[in-house]
Design a protein around this motif. Sequence first.
Motif, PDB file in Angstrom:
ATOM      1  N   LEU A   9      -1.237 -21.609 -49.171  1.00  0.00           N
ATOM      2  CA  LEU A   9      -0.564 -20.382 -48.757  1.00  0.00           C
ATOM      3  C   LEU A   9      -1.532 -19.207 -48.730  1.00  0.00           C
ATOM      4  CD1 LEU A   9       2.867 -20.599 -50.600  1.00  0.00           C
ATOM      5  CD2 LEU A   9       2.468 -20.666 -48.148  1.00  0.00           C
ATOM      6  N   GLU A  10      -2.389 -19.128 -49.728  1.00  0.00           N
ATOM      7  CA  GLU A  10      -3.381 -18.053 -49.772  1.00  0.00           C
ATOM      8  C   GLU A  10      -4.298 -18.124 -48.550  1.00  0.00           C
ATOM      9  OE1 GLU A  10      -4.773 -14.633 -51.183  1.00  0.00           O
ATOM     10  OE2 GLU A  10      -3.259 -15.769 -52.257  1.00  0.00           O
ATOM     11  N   ASP A  11      -4.752 -19.325 -48.206  1.00  0.00           N
ATOM     12  CA  ASP A  11      -5.586 -19.502 -47.016  1.00  0.00           C
ATOM     13  C   ASP A  11      -4.839 -19.100 -45.745  1.00  0.00           C
ATOM     14  OD1 ASP A  11      -7.633 -20.438 -48.611  1.00  0.00           O
ATOM     15  OD2 ASP A  11      -7.251 -22.565 -48.160  1.00  0.00           O
ATOM     16  N   ALA A  12      -3.580 -19.490 -45.663  1.00  0.00           N
ATOM     17  CA  ALA A  12      -2.783 -19.153 -44.475  1.00  0.00           C
ATOM     18  C   ALA A  12      -2.623 -17.641 -44.337  1.00  0.00           C
ATOM     19  CB  ALA A  12      -1.414 -19.833 -44.550  1.00  0.00           C
ATOM     20  N   PHE A  13      -2.390 -16.959 -45.432  1.00  0.00           N
ATOM     21  CA  PHE A  13      -2.230 -15.505 -45.345  1.00  0.00           C
ATOM     22  C   PHE A  13      -3.545 -14.804 -45.074  1.00  0.00           C
ATOM     23  CE2 PHE A  13       1.982 -16.228 -46.953  1.00  0.00           C
ATOM     24  CZ  PHE A  13       2.688 -15.350 -46.156  1.00  0.00           C
ATOM     25  N   ASN A  14      -4.634 -15.354 -45.535  1.00  0.00           N
ATOM     26  CA  ASN A  14      -5.939 -14.798 -45.171  1.00  0.00           C
ATOM     27  C   ASN A  14      -6.178 -14.947 -43.674  1.00  0.00           C
ATOM     28  OD1 ASN A  14      -6.570 -13.904 -47.735  1.00  0.00           O
ATOM     29  ND2 ASN A  14      -7.557 -15.831 -48.301  1.00  0.00           N
ATOM     30  N   ASP A  15      -5.763 -16.089 -43.102  1.00  0.00           N
ATOM     31  CA  ASP A  15      -5.869 -16.286 -41.656  1.00  0.00           C
ATOM     32  C   ASP A  15      -5.000 -15.276 -40.909  1.00  0.00           C
ATOM     33  OD1 ASP A  15      -7.585 -18.394 -42.091  1.00  0.00           O
ATOM     34  OD2 ASP A  15      -6.083 -19.958 -41.701  1.00  0.00           O
ATOM     35  N   LEU A  16      -3.796 -15.014 -41.439  1.00  0.00           N
ATOM     36  CA  LEU A  16      -2.919 -14.034 -40.802  1.00  0.00           C
ATOM     37  C   LEU A  16      -3.524 -12.637 -40.829  1.00  0.00           C
ATOM     38  CD1 LEU A  16       0.664 -14.964 -42.028  1.00  0.00           C
ATOM     39  CD2 LEU A  16      -0.214 -15.087 -39.708  1.00  0.00           C
ATOM     40  N   ALA A  18      -6.596 -11.925 -40.787  1.00  0.00           N
ATOM     41  CA  ALA A  18      -7.723 -11.891 -39.859  1.00  0.00           C
ATOM     42  C   ALA A  18      -7.281 -11.993 -38.397  1.00  0.00           C
ATOM     43  CB  ALA A  18      -8.682 -13.035 -40.181  1.00  0.00           C
ATOM     44  N   ASP A  19      -6.012 -12.284 -38.161  1.00  0.00           N
ATOM     45  CA  ASP A  19      -5.459 -12.457 -36.809  1.00  0.00           C
ATOM     46  C   ASP A  19      -5.219 -11.086 -36.181  1.00  0.00           C
ATOM     47  OD1 ASP A  19      -4.198 -13.560 -34.538  1.00  0.00           O
ATOM     48  OD2 ASP A  19      -2.248 -13.503 -35.530  1.00  0.00           O
ATOM     49  N   SER A  20      -6.257 -10.506 -35.623  1.00  0.00           N
ATOM     50  CA  SER A  20      -6.157  -9.142 -35.101  1.00  0.00           C
ATOM     51  C   SER A  20      -5.216  -9.031 -33.894  1.00  0.00           C
ATOM     52  CB  SER A  20      -7.540  -8.614 -34.738  1.00  0.00           C
ATOM     53  OG  SER A  20      -8.128  -9.429 -33.741  1.00  0.00           O
ATOM     54  N   SER A  21      -5.077 -10.090 -33.117  1.00  0.00           N
ATOM     55  CA  SER A  21      -4.196 -10.027 -31.952  1.00  0.00           C
ATOM     56  C   SER A  21      -2.729 -10.183 -32.353  1.00  0.00           C
ATOM     57  CB  SER A  21      -4.560 -11.118 -30.946  1.00  0.00           C
ATOM     58  OG  SER A  21      -4.227 -12.392 -31.466  1.00  0.00           O
ATOM     59  N   GLY A  22      -2.478 -10.737 -33.535  1.00  0.00           N
ATOM     60  CA  GLY A  22      -1.107 -10.913 -34.002  1.00  0.00           C
ATOM     61  C   GLY A  22      -0.401 -12.122 -33.438  1.00  0.00           C
ATOM     62  N   SER A  23      -1.095 -12.975 -32.689  1.00  0.00           N
ATOM     63  CA  SER A  23      -0.414 -14.098 -32.051  1.00  0.00           C
ATOM     64  C   SER A  23       0.120 -15.112 -33.063  1.00  0.00           C
ATOM     65  CB  SER A  23      -1.334 -14.783 -31.042  1.00  0.00           C
ATOM     66  OG  SER A  23      -2.457 -15.342 -31.689  1.00  0.00           O
ATOM     67  N   ILE A  24      -0.623 -15.381 -34.113  1.00  0.00           N
ATOM     68  CA  ILE A  24      -0.147 -16.319 -35.142  1.00  0.00           C
ATOM     69  C   ILE A  24       1.053 -15.716 -35.860  1.00  0.00           C
ATOM     70  CG2 ILE A  24      -0.727 -17.486 -37.298  1.00  0.00           C
ATOM     71  CD1 ILE A  24      -3.638 -17.556 -36.329  1.00  0.00           C
ATOM     72  N   LEU A  25       0.951 -14.459 -36.214  1.00  0.00           N
ATOM     73  CA  LEU A  25       2.037 -13.779 -36.907  1.00  0.00           C
ATOM     74  C   LEU A  25       3.288 -13.705 -36.037  1.00  0.00           C
ATOM     75  CD1 LEU A  25       2.907 -12.372 -39.451  1.00  0.00           C
ATOM     76  CD2 LEU A  25       1.879 -10.275 -38.593  1.00  0.00           C
ATOM     77  N   ASP A  26       3.126 -13.467 -34.748  1.00  0.00           N
ATOM     78  CA  ASP A  26       4.273 -13.451 -33.824  1.00  0.00           C
ATOM     79  C   ASP A  26       5.008 -14.785 -33.847  1.00  0.00           C
ATOM     80  OD1 ASP A  26       3.590 -10.889 -33.053  1.00  0.00           O
ATOM     81  OD2 ASP A  26       2.711 -11.501 -31.139  1.00  0.00           O
ATOM     82  N   LYS A  27       4.267 -15.865 -33.765  1.00  0.00           N
ATOM     83  CA  LYS A  27       4.872 -17.204 -33.762  1.00  0.00           C
ATOM     84  C   LYS A  27       5.542 -17.497 -35.097  1.00  0.00           C
ATOM     85  CE  LYS A  27       1.620 -19.026 -30.416  1.00  0.00           C
ATOM     86  NZ  LYS A  27       0.451 -19.873 -30.199  1.00  0.00           N
ATOM     87  N   LEU A  28       4.873 -17.134 -36.185  1.00  0.00           N
ATOM     88  CA  LEU A  28       5.433 -17.381 -37.508  1.00  0.00           C
ATOM     89  C   LEU A  28       6.722 -16.597 -37.711  1.00  0.00           C
ATOM     90  CD1 LEU A  28       5.203 -18.640 -40.311  1.00  0.00           C
ATOM     91  CD2 LEU A  28       3.791 -16.696 -40.978  1.00  0.00           C
ATOM     92  N   ALA A  29       6.721 -15.324 -37.363  1.00  0.00           N
ATOM     93  CA  ALA A  29       7.919 -14.492 -37.535  1.00  0.00           C
ATOM     94  C   ALA A  29       9.074 -15.012 -36.687  1.00  0.00           C
ATOM     95  CB  ALA A  29       7.601 -13.040 -37.188  1.00  0.00           C
ATOM     96  N   ARG A  30       8.780 -15.458 -35.473  1.00  0.00           N
ATOM     97  CA  ARG A  30       9.821 -16.015 -34.599  1.00  0.00           C
ATOM     98  C   ARG A  30      10.418 -17.284 -35.218  1.00  0.00           C
ATOM     99  NH1 ARG A  30       7.260 -14.598 -30.214  1.00  0.00           N
ATOM    100  NH2 ARG A  30       5.953 -16.443 -30.155  1.00  0.00           N
ATOM    101  N   ALA A  31       9.564 -18.153 -35.743  1.00  0.00           N
ATOM    102  CA  ALA A  31      10.035 -19.403 -36.344  1.00  0.00           C
ATOM    103  C   ALA A  31      10.849 -19.130 -37.612  1.00  0.00           C
ATOM    104  CB  ALA A  31       8.843 -20.306 -36.667  1.00  0.00           C
ATOM    105  N   VAL A  32      10.392 -18.198 -38.424  1.00  0.00           N
ATOM    106  CA  VAL A  32      11.121 -17.847 -39.640  1.00  0.00           C
ATOM    107  C   VAL A  32      12.475 -17.241 -39.278  1.00  0.00           C
ATOM    108  CG1 VAL A  32      11.118 -16.295 -41.634  1.00  0.00           C
ATOM    109  CG2 VAL A  32       9.077 -17.615 -41.096  1.00  0.00           C
ATOM    110  N   GLY A  33      12.498 -16.400 -38.275  1.00  0.00           N
ATOM    111  CA  GLY A  33      13.755 -15.804 -37.836  1.00  0.00           C
ATOM    112  C   GLY A  33      14.765 -16.852 -37.396  1.00  0.00           C
TER     113      GLY A  33
END
Length: 108
Positions: A9-16, A18-33
Amino acid sequence: LGDALDDNLEDAFNDLKADSSGSILDKLARAVGLGLSDNWSQVRFAASVSVRTLLVRLSNSRREPYLDDLVPRMCLNRYYLAQGVKLYSQETWNLVFGESGPGIVSAH
């Protein structure tokens, strides 16, 4: 297993972070929603754990774009029939929003 999961989880959040474009976070938030409104309580609970981790770990500015999608679902899950989902969602609401909850609901 717990330490390995925490490390992942720590590694995943570090990747998030570093995700300056937000594309990973967009996908994650959509899936969680989607998970927060699933018919199976086990899926809702897993999504509730994910949304808590996500919102606690992200700064206010990083989480703001996702609140319109997540807040209504989080709010409704505070009254969900399955006790585990309901109690966990109530704790998350207090942890993430505290006393500003009513303002958050009206804004999103």
